[in-house]
Every structure is written in C-alpha cells, then in structure tokens.
Design a protein around this motif. Structure first.
Motif, PDB file in Angstrom:
ATOM      1  N   LEU B 155     -71.721  92.086  90.904  1.00 21.24           N
ATOM      2  CA  LEU B 155     -70.892  90.982  89.696  1.00 21.24           C
ATOM      3  C   LEU B 155     -71.455  89.586  89.163  1.00 21.24           C
ATOM      4  O   LEU B 155     -71.290  89.085  88.240  1.00 21.24           O
ATOM      5  N   MET B 156     -72.613  88.940  90.132  1.00 22.47           N
ATOM      6  CA  MET B 156     -72.746  87.597  89.585  1.00 22.47           C
ATOM      7  C   MET B 156     -73.266  88.050  88.813  1.00 22.47           C
ATOM      8  O   MET B 156     -75.308  87.394  89.114  1.00 22.47           O
ATOM      9  N   ILE B 157     -73.582  88.424  87.608  1.00 19.50           N
ATOM     10  CA  ILE B 157     -74.729  88.372  86.563  1.00 19.50           C
ATOM     11  C   ILE B 157     -74.333  87.215  85.863  1.00 19.50           C
ATOM     12  O   ILE B 157     -73.815  86.225  86.561  1.00 19.50           O
ATOM     13  N   HIS B 158     -75.490  87.337  84.545  1.00 19.01           N
ATOM     14  CA  HIS B 158     -74.857  85.949  83.749  1.00 19.01           C
ATOM     15  C   HIS B 158     -74.298  85.398  83.330  1.00 19.01           C
ATOM     16  O   HIS B 158     -73.204  86.247  82.680  1.00 19.01           O
ATOM     17  N   CYS B 159     -73.317  84.626  83.776  1.00 21.74           N
ATOM     18  CA  CYS B 159     -72.264  84.190  83.482  1.00 21.74           C
ATOM     19  C   CYS B 159     -72.216  82.743  82.689  1.00 21.74           C
ATOM     20  O   CYS B 159     -73.299  81.660  82.945  1.00 21.74           O
ATOM     21  N   GLU B 160     -71.152  82.287  81.883  1.00 27.35           N
ATOM     22  CA  GLU B 160     -71.213  80.309  81.265  1.00 27.35           C
ATOM     23  C   GLU B 160     -70.894  79.558  82.780  1.00 27.35           C
ATOM     24  O   GLU B 160     -70.569  78.568  82.530  1.00 27.35           O
ATOM     25  N   VAL B 161     -69.323  80.505  82.790  1.00 27.07           N
ATOM     26  CA  VAL B 161     -69.116  79.615  84.263  1.00 27.07           C
ATOM     27  C   VAL B 161     -67.982  80.510  85.882  1.00 27.07           C
ATOM     28  O   VAL B 161     -68.388  81.674  84.499  1.00 27.07           O
ATOM     29  N   PHE B 162     -68.116  80.316  86.231  1.00 26.07           N
ATOM     30  CA  PHE B 162     -67.863  80.494  87.312  1.00 26.07           C
ATOM     31  C   PHE B 162     -67.307  80.065  88.428  1.00 26.07           C
ATOM     32  O   PHE B 162     -67.334  78.581  89.101  1.00 26.07           O
ATOM     33  N   LEU B 163     -66.578  80.683  89.332  1.00 28.93           N
ATOM     34  CA  LEU B 163     -64.967  79.829  89.863  1.00 28.93           C
ATOM     35  C   LEU B 163     -64.969  80.507  91.331  1.00 28.93           C
ATOM     36  O   LEU B 163     -65.316  81.782  91.281  1.00 28.93           O
ATOM     37  N   LEU B 164     -64.726  80.246  92.337  1.00 28.35           N
ATOM     38  CA  LEU B 164     -64.896  80.978  93.464  1.00 28.35           C
ATOM     39  C   LEU B 164     -63.878  79.663  94.551  1.00 28.35           C
ATOM     40  O   LEU B 164     -63.928  78.585  94.807  1.00 28.35           O
ATOM     41  N   ALA B 165     -63.033  81.004  95.129  1.00 25.26           N
ATOM     42  CA  ALA B 165     -61.727  79.901  95.386  1.00 25.26           C
ATOM     43  C   ALA B 165     -61.452  80.391  96.515  1.00 25.26           C
ATOM     44  O   ALA B 165     -61.721  82.319  97.355  1.00 25.26           O
ATOM     45  N   ASN B 166     -61.064  79.797  97.990  1.00 23.08           N
ATOM     46  CA  ASN B 166     -60.768  80.562  98.769  1.00 23.08           C
ATOM     47  C   ASN B 166     -59.386  79.393  99.663  1.00 23.08           C
ATOM     48  O   ASN B 166     -59.744  78.005  99.960  1.00 23.08           O
ATOM     49  N   ASP B 167     -58.354  79.903 100.162  1.00 21.48           N
ATOM     50  CA  ASP B 167     -58.116  78.649 100.906  1.00 21.48           C
ATOM     51  C   ASP B 167     -58.366  77.854 102.301  1.00 21.48           C
ATOM     52  O   ASP B 167     -58.038  76.933 102.365  1.00 21.48           O
ATOM     53  N   THR B 168     -58.904  78.871 103.023  1.00 23.99           N
ATOM     54  CA  THR B 168     -60.110  78.204 104.022  1.00 23.99           C
ATOM     55  C   THR B 168     -61.556  78.448 103.765  1.00 23.99           C
ATOM     56  O   THR B 168     -62.088  78.928 103.358  1.00 23.99           O
ATOM     57  N   VAL B 169     -62.001  77.572 104.940  1.00 22.73           N
ATOM     58  CA  VAL B 169     -63.448  77.469 104.838  1.00 22.73           C
ATOM     59  C   VAL B 169     -64.227  78.867 104.984  1.00 22.73           C
ATOM     60  O   VAL B 169     -64.112  79.831 105.626  1.00 22.73           O
ATOM     61  N   LEU B 170     -64.839  78.807 103.920  1.00 20.34           N
ATOM     62  CA  LEU B 170     -66.228  79.825 103.948  1.00 20.34           C
ATOM     63  C   LEU B 170     -67.143  79.569 104.950  1.00 20.34           C
ATOM     64  O   LEU B 170     -67.652  78.457 104.640  1.00 20.34           O
ATOM     65  N   GLU B 171     -67.700  80.596 106.339  1.00 24.88           N
ATOM     66  CA  GLU B 171     -69.030  80.075 106.587  1.00 24.88           C
ATOM     67  C   GLU B 171     -70.351  79.347 105.145  1.00 24.88           C
ATOM     68  O   GLU B 171     -70.087  80.298 104.170  1.00 24.88           O
ATOM     69  N   ASN B 172     -71.098  78.874 105.272  1.00 22.15           N
ATOM     70  CA  ASN B 172     -72.130  78.627 104.976  1.00 22.15           C
ATOM     71  C   ASN B 172     -72.397  79.258 104.437  1.00 22.15           C
ATOM     72  O   ASN B 172     -72.851  80.002 102.928  1.00 22.15           O
ATOM     73  N   ASP B 173     -73.228  80.588 105.265  1.00 24.82           N
ATOM     74  CA  ASP B 173     -73.932  81.499 104.840  1.00 24.82           C
ATOM     75  C   ASP B 173     -73.373  82.406 104.014  1.00 24.82           C
ATOM     76  O   ASP B 173     -73.764  82.878 102.950  1.00 24.82           O
ATOM     77  N   GLU B 174     -72.141  82.826 103.852  1.00 21.76           N
ATOM     78  CA  GLU B 174     -71.208  83.281 102.502  1.00 21.76           C
ATOM     79  C   GLU B 174     -71.219  82.966 101.415  1.00 21.76           C
ATOM     80  O   GLU B 174     -71.877  83.520 100.513  1.00 21.76           O
ATOM     81  N   ILE B 175     -71.230  81.381 101.681  1.00 18.69           N
ATOM     82  CA  ILE B 175     -71.518  80.622  99.903  1.00 18.69           C
ATOM     83  C   ILE B 175     -72.816  80.941  99.533  1.00 18.69           C
ATOM     84  O   ILE B 175     -73.314  81.389  98.525  1.00 18.69           O
ATOM     85  N   THR B 176     -74.098  80.592 100.472  1.00 16.79           N
ATOM     86  CA  THR B 176     -75.202  80.794 100.377  1.00 16.79           C
ATOM     87  C   THR B 176     -75.290  82.627  99.835  1.00 16.79           C
ATOM     88  O   THR B 176     -76.868  83.116  98.533  1.00 16.79           O
ATOM     89  N   GLU B 177     -75.085  83.484 100.266  1.00 17.75           N
ATOM     90  CA  GLU B 177     -75.475  84.796 100.015  1.00 17.75           C
ATOM     91  C   GLU B 177     -74.822  84.739  98.412  1.00 17.75           C
ATOM     92  O   GLU B 177     -75.625  85.909  97.204  1.00 17.75           O
ATOM     93  N   ILE B 178     -74.055  84.203  98.006  1.00 14.44           N
ATOM     94  CA  ILE B 178     -72.758  84.627  96.666  1.00 14.44           C
ATOM     95  C   ILE B 178     -73.592  83.579  95.827  1.00 14.44           C
ATOM     96  O   ILE B 178     -74.079  84.311  95.020  1.00 14.44           O
ATOM     97  N   LEU B 179     -74.637  82.589  96.134  1.00  9.50           N
ATOM     98  CA  LEU B 179     -74.660  81.961  95.128  1.00  9.50           C
ATOM     99  C   LEU B 179     -76.320  82.206  95.234  1.00  9.50           C
ATOM    100  O   LEU B 179     -76.988  81.539  94.155  1.00  9.50           O
ATOM    101  N   LYS B 180     -77.367  83.217  95.655  1.00  9.20           N
ATOM    102  CA  LYS B 180     -78.526  83.268  95.586  1.00  9.20           C
ATOM    103  C   LYS B 180     -78.865  83.887  94.597  1.00  9.20           C
ATOM    104  O   LYS B 180     -80.207  83.752  93.622  1.00  9.20           O
ATOM    105  N   ASN B 181     -78.170  85.140  94.233  1.00  7.88           N
ATOM    106  CA  ASN B 181     -78.355  85.249  92.758  1.00  7.88           C
ATOM    107  C   ASN B 181     -77.820  84.709  91.711  1.00  7.88           C
ATOM    108  O   ASN B 181     -77.652  85.424  90.257  1.00  7.88           O
ATOM    109  N   LEU B 182     -76.136  83.867  91.259  1.00  6.93           N
ATOM    110  CA  LEU B 182     -76.123  83.172  90.978  1.00  6.93           C
ATOM    111  C   LEU B 182     -76.844  82.887  89.214  1.00  6.93           C
ATOM    112  O   LEU B 182     -77.795  81.929  89.553  1.00  6.93           O
ATOM    113  N   ARG B 183     -76.767  83.411  88.449  1.00  9.47           N
ATOM    114  CA  ARG B 183     -77.139  82.371  87.357  1.00  9.47           C
ATOM    115  C   ARG B 183     -76.337  82.509  86.268  1.00  9.47           C
ATOM    116  O   ARG B 183     -75.805  82.686  85.361  1.00  9.47           O
TER     117      ARG B 183
END
Lengths: 201, 350
Positions: B155-183
């Motif tokens: 789902l991380m396709i080319h977009c203008e605005v990206f919002l990531l929300a979570n109430d608790t701390v996410l693992e660094n690896d989990e965010i890295t996984e999301i960000l690596k293909n984000l454009r």
C-alpha cells in the motif's frame, strides 16, 4: 417555406435591446425555416461567427435566402433555437478546468429534453456541431443520469455498449473489408519475408 | 414491463462522450469502465474529472479508499473489511445520510479471498483508470491484525502525504520496514512515539510533522537528525526539547551553506519558560522591513503566518531568516522567497 410563414421561436421582446432587434433566418436540411434573434444566436459560437462574417443588414436578412444548416433536421433545430431563445443573454460557461464543473438541468431544459433518445442524440450532436456549450453540458448531463446506480450489464444495455468480443469481431470485419489488392500485397510481402527475400521491389 | 432507455453513446463524437462521462458520478464512471476494454480506455482518456485525488486509510478493521474533490471533505469511497468478509462496501454521502452505514457493493471485480489483496487491486485499478494521484495514505497501526501489519508494503505507493499512527512505541524495525518502500512527494506525519535511538534519516520527504503522540517523543537528537526542509512539531514536551535546542538548530543553519531549509516550528504542549532573548545575543537582529520581505510566510501549502514582529537575522551569504516567538510556539523561517505569495491562505494563529 416563405419568410412570412417561418416559425418564430418563443421570443421575449422586452429582453432584446432595441438596437439588436434583428432576426436571422436559418433553414434545416429538411427545408424548415426558423427566425432567430441575434441575441439568441450568440449562444452558438459557430452561428455567431457565421453571421458576423456575413455582415448582414436588416434588409439582407429579409431579402437574401435563409442560411442553410445542412447537417441538422428541422425537429432538432427547433429544439436548439428554443433553447437559445430561452437562454439568450446568459453568460456562456468557460471550461478552463480551474473549477469543477457542476451542471444542473434547469426546469425549462428538463421539459425541452423530455424527448426520445433518438432526438436527444441528435440534439447533443447539434449542440456540439453548433458549439453551444451549455446546451451540450445539460444534454450530456441527461445522458449521464441514465447511468445512475446501474450495473455493468445494465450500462451495456442502456448505452448499447459492445462487449470485448464484439469489439474484436468488428475490428476483424473492418480488416477483412480492406481493399483486396492491399491485402494481396500485404500477404505477398509476408510470404517474401518468410522466404528470406531482401527486397520486395 | 418497464423498457430501459437505449442511447448509442459511442456513436457520439468523442468530445460529447467526454462531456457525458465528466457528468458521471465516480461510482457510475467506474462501473462504466468495467463494461469492456474500450470503455476503460475511454474513461482513461477523460482528463478533467472533478475527482482530484484518492486517499487511503488503513485502520483496525478496514482499508478505506476515499475519493476527494477539491478541499479535504471526502464524498464517497469504498472499504474493504479486514474481518474476514469477502466484501467490498461503498458509501456515498450524496445519496445516504452521513451516519448511515456503508452499503455492500456487488459489481466490483477486485474481490479476492484476501481483503488487502482486493484493496491493492482496487487502488492499482483506480490510479490507472482515473489517472488520479494517491494524495494521502494513513496507516493506523493500533489493533491492526498481525497478518496485515506484516504486509503493509504494497500500500505504500507514491503519495503526497503519509501518516503513521500508533498509540504505543513501534519497534524500529517495523517502522524501517514501512519506510523502506515509501515514496512520499510531500510530507510525512508521525503520530506514534519513536524510540530515542530511531534513525530519523530514514524519513525521506520534503517536510515532516509530528502530531501529539509523536511530538511527545521528539528530543534534541531526533530534531537534529531530521533532514527535511520543513519540520513542524506540535505538542512537544519542554523536558525533552527546549528553547536552547531551537536556537542551536538555528545556529547550525546560520553557520552552514544550506539553501533549502525553510521552516521549523516547535509548539509546546506544556507551559515553557519565557524565551530568553539573551540566547540571540550572538546575532545582529533587525526589525521587519517591508522592502526586504513579506509580512507573512507560508506554513505547509495552506497557511500563512504573520511575522511583522519577528526578529530578522542575515546569514553571511545574504540569506535572511526570521525568528518569531509567540505564546505557544517558536518559529524559524528562512526567506528562500522573500516575497512568497501567500494570499488566499488561512492565517496560522498559534
């Protein structure tokens, strides 16, 4: 049809400035004649340019033959000129894409377009040919409204849309209807290519 | 028996077909595109849809695809249930009341056993067929089923605005996984706490905003690790980031040759100490001069901040910056465009 008997389409005299009170005569392809006010003609970019280029005087309008509109029949042209007379003097929308176009069908237009789809088709075609922007918009809106809430199968029936298979078949038929000599040349060319010939000629 | 009207649409000139298709509701337009290849290609040729953009939201029980006209309000959309139902629902505020439920849609060809797969196919179809960009992509990680947390990437396709929300701390690896293909072409919005050791250079975008939960984790080291040209932190905590950090950030720019940085905004959640003007003693401060710069600068694309009472400072290369101290915020703006046109934008009040 004589000039005296030509139908005058719903004219609101009070709305026409005195100095503009000139009526042009037009003739449809089935020889029906219409008298249309100069102000109403302005709704059609095509006709407006045409009459401007002709530079007719009031006498010319009465004495010269009616301006022929070859591609439109009398029934359709009557609707077109009724629409133009009703909307004369209104601003012509400019669609430059800067604001979303919101088209609503006014009551008069809805009544005018309470016609069968064959005539609606001709009306859209005429609005496009005569470049009457708002008439094209409202008539196309009516066509778009036919799609509301329909399934693909229903849309296919409403708009007489061919399926992929029918499109393919039509394409093949068109190819087969090509000039036979052209097809022969094509086949000969393919054959020589298969045989490894360097030059066709 | 009611006879359906018949209208030979494809016998019209293309201009008329286009004019009619422009008047179609987006759902009807998409249904039309499903009829045949020719219909789909015709829809693709229509350039001036009023549907400007598509937003994608993913939260605990659904993936929503929302069609937007001008402005932020969405008019209608689809959602794909993540609760195991093989269904697609549509909603159209124009036809139904705002509080009414989504209705089950029967005519869409994207459905597969996996709702996420269905959604991805729908998004691909939409972007291809309507030729409209994905504007905003929002991922709310809370309560998202584990199987969908692991497969967010498509789902991380080319977009203008990206919002990531979570109430608790996410693992660094989990965010890295999301960000690596984000454009992301525009901005990233973070509304999740970050670990203090998170490598912020992974955020690749022009601007970044930290909202309440995310802002509470912004520390000096996180701020200095950001590489965006516009950084907005809403509701940061004074014990983690202070006015001195703000001035040091400014000083880093002042002693650099950076010609891209534009805005830093720090808004504190808790009461902060009054800004100590002595912190700026090292710089030559000038008052506002209308010949030098505009009376307001742009924040994001939609806002303007009045700054006639700001403190202007010139860098050695002649580039001017303004520091503005308000009751709640500290602003640092670089005048890359001294007279940027901000007319028509809303005034930023903080």
């Amino acid at each position: 049809m004589s000039v005296e008997n030509a139908p005058v389409v719903d004219v609101d005299e009070a709305a026409i400035p005195v100095e503009k009170k000139m009526y042009y005569r037009f003739e449809s392809n089935d020889k029906k004649e219409f008298r249309v006010s100069e102000l109403a003609i302005q709704q059609s970019e095509t006709l407006n340019r045409l009459v401007e280029a002709m530079g007719y005087t009031s006498e010319d309008v009465e004495n010269k033959p009616a301006i022929a509109i070859e591609n439109i029949d009398g029934k359709t042209l009557k609707l077109v000129f009724q629409w133009c007379e009703h909307h004369k003097g209104e601003a012509i929308p400019v669609d430059d894409g800067s604001v979303p176009k919101i088209v609503e069908i006014p009551e008069f237009d809805a009544k005018l377009m309470d016609i069968d789809n064959g005539l609606l088709f001709k009306l859209i075609w005429a609005a496009d040919y005569l470049n009457i922007v708002q008439l094209l918009n409202v008539s196309c809106k009516k066509v778009a409204n036919m799609a509301q809430g329909k399934t693909p199968a229903q849309l296919r029936r409403v708009y007489l849309l061919p399926s992929d298979e029918e499109d393919e078949a039509a394409k093949r038929a068109a190819q087969e209807a090509q000039d036979p000599r052209a097809r022969e040349v094509e086949e000969e060319f393919e054959e020589r290519k298969r045989q490894g010939g360097n030059s066709f000629f | 028996m009611r006879i359906e009207p018949k209208f030979p649409l494809f016998k019209l000139p293309f201009l008329c077909i286009e004019c009619a298709l422009l008047e179609f509701h987006v759902f009807d337009l998409l249904t039309f595109s499903f009829v045949s290849k020719k219909c789909k290609n015709t829809v693709k040729l229509v350039k001036k849809h009023c549907w400007k953009k598509i937003n994608i939201y993913k939260d605990f029980n659904k993936i929503s695809i929302k069609f937007l006209q001008d402005g932020d309000a969405w008019d209608c959309g689809w959602f794909f249930s993540l609760n195991g139902h093989r269904e697609l629902f549509t909603r159209d505020i124009g036809f139904l009341s705002v509080n009414s439920d989504w209705i089950n849609s029967k005519t869409y060809p994207f459905l597969s056993e996996d709702p996420q797969e269905s959604a991805i196919r729908a998004i691909e179809y939409l972007t291809n067929c309507l030729n409209r960009p994905i504007y905003e992509c929002r991922i709310f990680m809370d309560n998202l089923p584990v199987r969908y947390r692991d497969s967010l990437v498509p789902l991380m396709i080319h977009c203008e605005v990206f919002l990531l929300a979570n109430d608790t701390v996410l693992e660094n690896d989990e965010i890295t996984e999301i960000l690596k293909n984000l454009r992301v072409r525009g901005g990233i919005i973070i509304n999740t706490p970050l670990n203090h050791n998170f490598d912020t250079s992974q955020f690749k975008s022009e601007r970044i905003s930290f909202k309440t939960i995310g802002a509470a984790s912004v520390t000096r080291s996180i701020l200095f690790g950001l590489q965006q040209n516009e950084i907005l932190v809403f509701n940061c905590i004074y014990s983690k980031i202070r006015a001195e950090d703000f001035v040091e950030f400014f000083d880093r720019w002042y002693n650099s040759e950076d010609k891209k940085f534009k805005n830093l905004l720090l808004k504190w959640k808790d009461a902060r100490e009054p800004f100590n003007m002595n912190l700026l003693n090292a710089y030559e401060i000038h008052k506002y001069d209308s010949r030098r710069r505009a009376p307001a600068f742009g924040v994001l694309q939609w806002f303007r901040k009045k700054c006639e009472d700001g403190m202007d400072i010139m860098r050695k290369d002649g580039l001017w910056a303004t520091i503005l101290n308000t009751r709640e915020c500290l602003y640092f703006h670089v005048w890359l465009e001294p007279f940027e046109d901000t007319t028509g934008r809303k005034t930023w009040l903080n």
